[in-house]
Design a protein around this motif. Structure first.
Motif, PDB file in Angstrom:
ATOM      1  N   ALA A  52      39.790  18.171  23.296  1.00 43.63           N
ATOM      2  CA  ALA A  52      39.788  19.616  23.082  1.00 43.63           C
ATOM      3  C   ALA A  52      39.447  19.944  21.644  1.00 43.63           C
ATOM      4  N   LEU A  53      39.213  21.222  21.445  1.00 42.24           N
ATOM      5  CA  LEU A  53      39.100  21.759  20.096  1.00 42.24           C
ATOM      6  C   LEU A  53      40.512  22.029  19.606  1.00 42.24           C
ATOM      7  N   SER A  54      40.967  21.248  18.668  1.00 43.27           N
ATOM      8  CA  SER A  54      42.368  21.339  18.251  1.00 43.27           C
ATOM      9  C   SER A  54      42.725  22.746  17.787  1.00 43.27           C
ATOM     10  N   GLY A  55      41.845  23.350  17.006  1.00 38.92           N
ATOM     11  CA  GLY A  55      42.150  24.685  16.489  1.00 38.92           C
ATOM     12  C   GLY A  55      42.235  25.720  17.579  1.00 38.92           C
ATOM     13  N   GLU A  56      41.367  25.618  18.615  1.00 43.96           N
ATOM     14  CA  GLU A  56      41.378  26.588  19.706  1.00 43.96           C
ATOM     15  C   GLU A  56      42.656  26.460  20.542  1.00 43.96           C
ATOM     16  N   ILE A  57      43.052  25.230  20.851  1.00 41.95           N
ATOM     17  CA  ILE A  57      44.273  25.032  21.637  1.00 41.95           C
ATOM     18  C   ILE A  57      45.487  25.520  20.851  1.00 41.95           C
ATOM     19  N   GLU A  58      45.482  25.285  19.535  1.00 39.31           N
ATOM     20  CA  GLU A  58      46.596  25.764  18.705  1.00 39.31           C
ATOM     21  C   GLU A  58      46.701  27.287  18.769  1.00 39.31           C
ATOM     22  N   LYS A  59      45.548  27.964  18.721  1.00 36.48           N
ATOM     23  CA  LYS A  59      45.570  29.433  18.781  1.00 36.48           C
ATOM     24  C   LYS A  59      46.127  29.916  20.120  1.00 36.48           C
ATOM     25  N   VAL A  60      45.789  29.203  21.211  1.00 38.38           N
ATOM     26  CA  VAL A  60      46.298  29.581  22.524  1.00 38.38           C
ATOM     27  C   VAL A  60      47.820  29.455  22.571  1.00 38.38           C
ATOM     28  N   VAL A  61      48.336  28.288  22.127  1.00 35.48           N
ATOM     29  CA  VAL A  61      49.785  28.063  22.163  1.00 35.48           C
ATOM     30  C   VAL A  61      50.495  29.051  21.241  1.00 35.48           C
ATOM     31  N   LEU A  62      49.936  29.278  20.068  1.00 37.78           N
ATOM     32  CA  LEU A  62      50.552  30.222  19.138  1.00 37.78           C
ATOM     33  C   LEU A  62      50.584  31.620  19.732  1.00 37.78           C
ATOM     34  N   ASN A  63      49.512  32.016  20.403  1.00 40.67           N
ATOM     35  CA  ASN A  63      49.465  33.340  21.024  1.00 40.67           C
ATOM     36  C   ASN A  63      50.546  33.487  22.089  1.00 40.67           C
ATOM     37  N   LEU A  64      50.762  32.420  22.891  1.00 45.59           N
ATOM     38  CA  LEU A  64      51.793  32.469  23.927  1.00 45.59           C
ATOM     39  C   LEU A  64      53.183  32.557  23.305  1.00 45.59           C
ATOM     40  N   VAL A  65      53.415  31.790  22.228  1.00 43.36           N
ATOM     41  CA  VAL A  65      54.722  31.823  21.574  1.00 43.36           C
ATOM     42  C   VAL A  65      54.976  33.201  20.958  1.00 43.36           C
ATOM     43  N   ILE A  66      53.953  33.779  20.342  1.00 37.77           N
ATOM     44  CA  ILE A  66      54.113  35.113  19.737  1.00 37.77           C
ATOM     45  C   ILE A  66      54.407  36.154  20.814  1.00 37.77           C
ATOM     46  N   ASN A  67      53.674  36.081  21.942  1.00 35.58           N
ATOM     47  CA  ASN A  67      53.936  37.020  23.038  1.00 35.58           C
ATOM     48  C   ASN A  67      55.357  36.869  23.569  1.00 35.58           C
ATOM     49  N   ALA A  68      55.831  35.600  23.680  1.00 34.14           N
ATOM     50  CA  ALA A  68      57.195  35.362  24.149  1.00 34.14           C
ATOM     51  C   ALA A  68      58.204  35.939  23.177  1.00 34.14           C
ATOM     52  N   THR A  69      57.908  35.831  21.891  1.00 30.72           N
ATOM     53  CA  THR A  69      58.800  36.401  20.875  1.00 30.72           C
ATOM     54  C   THR A  69      58.893  37.914  21.016  1.00 30.72           C
ATOM     55  N   HIS A  70      57.740  38.564  21.197  1.00 32.48           N
ATOM     56  CA  HIS A  70      57.739  40.025  21.360  1.00 32.48           C
ATOM     57  C   HIS A  70      58.473  40.441  22.636  1.00 32.48           C
ATOM     58  N   ALA A  71      58.324  39.638  23.727  1.00 33.38           N
ATOM     59  CA  ALA A  71      58.966  39.986  24.996  1.00 33.38           C
ATOM     60  C   ALA A  71      60.483  39.863  24.901  1.00 33.38           C
ATOM     61  N   GLY A  72      60.970  38.810  24.221  1.00 30.73           N
ATOM     62  CA  GLY A  72      62.413  38.588  24.137  1.00 30.73           C
ATOM     63  C   GLY A  72      63.114  39.416  23.087  1.00 30.73           C
ATOM     64  N   GLY A  73      62.376  39.958  22.128  1.00 29.88           N
ATOM     65  CA  GLY A  73      62.997  40.758  21.086  1.00 29.88           C
ATOM     66  C   GLY A  73      63.784  39.907  20.095  1.00 29.88           C
ATOM     67  N   ASP A  74      64.786  40.540  19.482  1.00 34.05           N
ATOM     68  CA  ASP A  74      65.579  39.845  18.459  1.00 34.05           C
ATOM     69  C   ASP A  74      66.361  38.672  19.026  1.00 34.05           C
ATOM     70  N   ALA A  75      66.722  38.719  20.330  1.00 39.66           N
ATOM     71  CA  ALA A  75      67.507  37.635  20.940  1.00 39.66           C
ATOM     72  C   ALA A  75      66.637  36.811  21.874  1.00 39.66           C
ATOM     73  N   ALA A  76      65.377  36.584  21.468  1.00 37.24           N
ATOM     74  CA  ALA A  76      64.450  35.865  22.331  1.00 37.24           C
ATOM     75  C   ALA A  76      64.870  34.413  22.499  1.00 37.24           C
ATOM     76  N   ILE A  77      64.762  33.945  23.739  1.00 33.01           N
ATOM     77  CA  ILE A  77      64.987  32.526  24.055  1.00 33.01           C
ATOM     78  C   ILE A  77      63.686  32.006  24.652  1.00 33.01           C
ATOM     79  N   ILE A  78      63.076  31.055  23.965  1.00 33.16           N
ATOM     80  CA  ILE A  78      61.767  30.536  24.373  1.00 33.16           C
ATOM     81  C   ILE A  78      61.920  29.072  24.761  1.00 33.16           C
ATOM     82  N   ASP A  79      61.422  28.746  25.929  1.00 30.18           N
ATOM     83  CA  ASP A  79      61.428  27.356  26.411  1.00 30.18           C
ATOM     84  C   ASP A  79      59.991  26.856  26.453  1.00 30.18           C
ATOM     85  N   ILE A  80      59.757  25.718  25.776  1.00 30.23           N
ATOM     86  CA  ILE A  80      58.432  25.091  25.760  1.00 30.23           C
ATOM     87  C   ILE A  80      58.582  23.719  26.399  1.00 30.23           C
ATOM     88  N   GLU A  81      57.825  23.501  27.482  1.00 29.59           N
ATOM     89  CA  GLU A  81      57.911  22.236  28.205  1.00 29.59           C
ATOM     90  C   GLU A  81      56.518  21.640  28.345  1.00 29.59           C
TER      91      GLU A  81
END
Length: 887
Positions: free
Chosen positions: A769-798
């Motif tokens: 893969a393109l390392s930078g592109e995959i990193e942007k995808v994962v980072l985007n998902l983590v940021i979206n999860a942070t916004h969805a959970g708010g201040d008490a966000a619980i994020i599970d990465i498997e």
């Protein structure tokens, strides 16, 4: 003398017409109706001849009116031998003869010249049919029938003599005398022949009915054996249920219930056949009806609860006098009536089972608050196989229950009365004669009248095991004699209360349970068939269900399934109406429909296609065929949807490339202009007098703000360029997905606020893969999860390995994603954020990047809340070294 003969002639015709009318009113057969028409038309002809007695042409017109009698007689003969008569040509010939008679009469020709064509035309239909009967059907006619045909031929000859005898009074009297003899012969032979034919028809009907009864009896008897032998091995297997899985035991119990249902239906048919043939014997014993009704109530009440119908009874043992009845058969009759009441009573309704003494009779009444029976259907309630109500209210069933109850009660010397009002409910009352004994006088007297309503007491208390299926286990069939075992089968609660069980089938709508799978909606009114289809599909699909078309429409609008599997014959709204409604709705017309139905006629298939079905599958069906059909339809839907997405994305990428190009050029000019403005302000600081310090500070602020805005615009443009693929691709390398996750965690470490990140990284495979592109995808998902959970966000990465793929899932504890939004979450420029807080390209770019790497990304929004994005990427297969040839 001629007038007297004419009066006698008319009298004979009138007597025949009256007798035939009386006979027709009692039998209503087609032949008696035709015979009545013969005498009636003959009377009209005589009246016409008497009225039109002046002038040659008037006399001819009066005689020609007997064409109606000739055609009527010809139709009678044709009907007797089973042929048809087309009167059109004869009427045309008769009309032509009238024209010839008029021309001949006005030209002064002799009477016979004018009258002969009319006489021939009047006699033609009867003469031709009579001759054909003698020539072609002589062997089929009895002596009486042949005499009738000869009489008709003589009558035709008498019609011909009208042309020659009418103007000769002495000969006319002789002709009328002959006519009287002919009519007298016909008045004797015609009713006799008709009676013979009616008797023969009745004999054929009785023979056909007898053959039908024998067929049903033989068929039922022959089917009872395999049905019973089906139950024997099932019972043997269920006795060793510790060796069965839960699914196996459940399916075997389902098979056993349906085998019992088949046995119950066959017993009903065989019982009706025996009753019809006077071969059914009752086992009468003095019975406490109060105890019988209490036993029924205790079993039925908890079953009625399943449908949320209140079932009540006020009867107790010892209150009513003993009645000499066959207890099992009366229970059977009462249960059939109760089952019908429960079937047609909606939820929150009421069914009451009452019993009381009325004079010398015992009344057992079943009262409900159901849909009632239309007035025109009330006389048909007890007809075999008849089902009352229109298709919107009709429920599944054979139409035998009420008919069997009526036959059983009448065998006991009683009757069943029914009073019903459409929309308000019904009352069925079994009336049984009480024995003439002093005990009957001591029985409590209650209100009289068919609709007398005894007081309603507390609901019968159900036994502790009342909510069980009623599938009590039998001892090993091998341990009992076959007769004993079969008797034990019929004594089971599951067998005896089968009509009640079928009447209270519950049809809850099953909601989606696994939104990550393709969605299938099953619309079927039979609960067990619905459950079977759900079981077949549930492993691979997210299955919802509904019990009729109306509930199916609600489920479709709520869940928007990928495929619909529907029955056709259903209450409230059948499958054809359901499919038509879907096809007429812009939002649902694209959903494939599979009709799975027991209707196998060509006309039904055509109607199914016209309604909009994609596949027409009949019951019984092969489970593998249904699974293959659903799989193919979902694949087709996916292909069409992806093609539509690709077309839209291609157009958006062209638009994004153009917008990026148009924005970058003026943006460069704007950046250069800001720099030049700042330089001018700085140079002005060396002028005399210099600008104020405040002005310089304001200029710096404006410059910084402008640069920040430019950078944000550049970032947005960069996303547009990436989406439109205007950026140059980088070379791919082999990476570990776990390393990408660790890098992202390092980047956000210390900036995660109050959120909690849990990881479970078990993947061992690597991806190219393109390392930078995959990193942007994962980072985007983590940021979206942070916004969805708010201040008490619980994020599970498997991460984990799955076949030839590496899986990565990012989950959050946010509010989840609604169904309608899940369909659009990956669309370009779609965002749930406030304006100015997102471009709506993050997830669209993520999907594009993952697809370019040969993988997929899906959203699963669990029913408990939150969202889960799962990425699948193909692993890098290790290179196989070339084989070294042996030296």
């Amino acid at each position: 003398m001629l007038e007297n003969l004419l009066a006698l002639y008319s009298g004979i015709l009138l007597i025949n017409a009256a007798l035939t009318l009386l006979l027709w009113t009692r039998t209503r057969t087609s032949q008696n109706r035709r015979l009545l028409f013969v005498w009636t038309t003959a009377l009209v002809g005589v009246a016409a001849q008497g009225a039109l007695s002046q002038g040659s042409f008037a006399i001819i017109l009066g005689f020609s009116s007997t064409i109606a009698q000739g055609i009527a007689q010809a139709r009678l003969l044709a009907g007797i031998v089973g042929t048809a008569l087309k009167p059109g040509p004869y009427l045309l010939a008769w009309a032509g003869s009238i024209i010839v008679a008029f021309i001949a009469d006005t030209s002064g020709a002799p009477f016979w010249v004018a009258a002969l064509p009319v006489s021939i035309a009047v006699a033609a239909p009867l003469a031709i049919v009579s001759t054909r009967c003698l020539v072609q059907h002589s062997s089929e006619l009895t002596i009486t029938g042949k005499a009738l045909v000869v009489s008709c031929l003589l009558f035709c000859a008498h019609n011909i003599d009208f042309a020659f005898l009418r103007d000769k009074p002495d000969m006319a009297a002789a002709g009328m005398s002959i006519a009287l003899l002919i009519v007298f012969m016909m008045s004797v032979t015609a009713p006799a022949v008709v009676l013979e034919q009616v008797t023969e028809e009745r004999g054929r009907i009785e023979q056909l009915r007898s053959l039908q009864e024998k067929f049903f009896a033989n068929l039922s008897h022959d089917l009872r054996t395999p049905a019973t032998l089906t139950l024997a091995p099932l019972d043997a297997l269920l006795e060793s249920s510790e060796d069965l899985t839960t699914d196996q035991e459940r399916m075997m119990r389902q098979a056993r219930r349906n085998a019992l249902r088949l046995l119950h239906l066959l017993d009903d048919i065989l019982t009706l056949t025996k009753i019809e043939a006077n071969g059914f014997e009752l086992d009468r014993k003095p019975t406490d009806v109060g105890r019988l009704i209490l036993g029924i109530s205790e079993q039925v009440a908890p079953m009625a609860d399943r449908k949320q119908v209140a079932f009540r009874s006020d009867v107790r043992p010892g209150v009513l006098p003993l009645v000499n009845i066959d207890e099992k058969q009366i229970e059977r009759a009462v249960l059939n009536l109760v089952a019908n009441a429960l079937k047609f009573t909606p939820s929150n309704g009421r069914v009451e089972l009452q019993a009381q003494v009325a004079g010398s009779d015992l009344w057992i009444s079943v009262v409900d608050t159901g849909i009632g029976i239309a007035e025109q259907d009330v006389p048909l309630v007890f007809e075999r196989f008849h089902q009352t109500g229109d298709t919107r209210h009709r429920r599944s069933g054979t139409g035998l229950g009420a008919a069997l109850s009526k036959e059983i009660v009448e065998l006991h010397g009683g009757r069943i009365d029914v009073v019903s009002q459409e929309g308000k409910g019904s009352r069925f009352t079994i009336v049984l004669p009480l024995p003439e004994s002093p005990e009957s006088d001591a029985a409590p007297q209650r209100e009289q009248g068919a609709l007398a309503r005894p007081p309603i007491h507390a609901q019968a208390s159900p036994p502790s095991d009342a909510h069980r299926d009623g599938a009590e286990m039998l001892a090993s069939p091998e341990a009992k004699r076959p007769g004993d075992w079969q008797d034990a089968l019929r004594d089971e609660k599951a067998y005896r209360f089968m009509p009640i069980h079928d009447a209270v089938e519950i049809a809850p709508t099953i909601e989606h349970r696994s939104p990550s799978k393709p969605a299938v909606l099953v619309v079927e009114d039979n609960a067990e068939m619905r459950q079977l289809i759900i079981d077949l599909l549930a492993h691979d699909y997210d299955v919802a269900s509904a019990s009729d078309g109306a509930l199916g429409l609600e489920a479709v609008r709520r869940t928007m399934p990928d495929v619909i599997v529907s029955d056709i014959g259903m209450p409230n709204m059948d499958g054809l109406e359901f499919a038509t409604a879907l096809r007429n709705d812009e939002h649902t017309k694209h959903i494939p429909i599979v009709f799975l139905t027991g209707r196998n006629e060509d006309e039904d298939r055509v109607r199914g296609r016209d309604a909009g079905s994609d596949v027409y599958l009949t019951k019984p069906f092969l489970p593998r065929e249904l699974l293959a059909i659903v799989k193919r339809l979902i694949a087709r839907q996916t292909t069409e949807r992806e093609a539509a997405h690709d077309d839209r994305d291609s157009a958006l990428r062209m638009l994004a490339a153009g917008v990026a190009h148009e924005i970058l050029n003026p943006l460069g000019f704007l950046q250069n202009a800001l720099a030049a403005l700042r330089l001018v302000v700085r140079r002005a600081s060396s002028d005399s007098p210099p600008p104020s310090e405040k002005l310089l500070q304001e200029a710096d602020k404006i410059y910084a703000s402008g640069q920040e805005g430019i950078q944000r615009v550049r970032a947005a443009v960069e996303e547009l360029r990436r989406f439109s693929k205007s950026a140059n691709p980088e070379p791919r390398t082999v990476i570990a997905i776990n390393d990408v996750v660790q890098k992202i965690l390092t980047l956000i470490q210390g900036n995660n606020g109050g959120m909690t990140i849990n990881t479970s990284l078990r993947a061992t495979g690597q991806v190219e893969a393109l390392s930078g592109e995959i990193e942007k995808v994962v980072l985007n998902l983590v940021i979206n999860a942070t916004h969805a959970g708010g201040d008490a966000a619980i994020i599970d990465i498997e991460s984990w390995d799955e076949g030839d793929s590496v899986m990565l899932a990012v989950s959050d504890n946010g509010p989840g994603v609604p169904k309608d939004i899940r369909e659009r979450i990956f669309h370009p420029f779609f965002t749930t954020k406030a304006p100015g807080q997102g471009s709506g390209l993050g997830l669209a770019l993520s999907r594009q990047v993952i697809r370019e790497h040969g993988g997929s990304i899906v959203l699963d929004s669990p029913t408990k809340g939150g969202a889960r994005f799962t990425i699948r990427l193909p692993v890098v297969r290790p290179a196989v070294p070339p084989a070294v040839p042996p030296r």
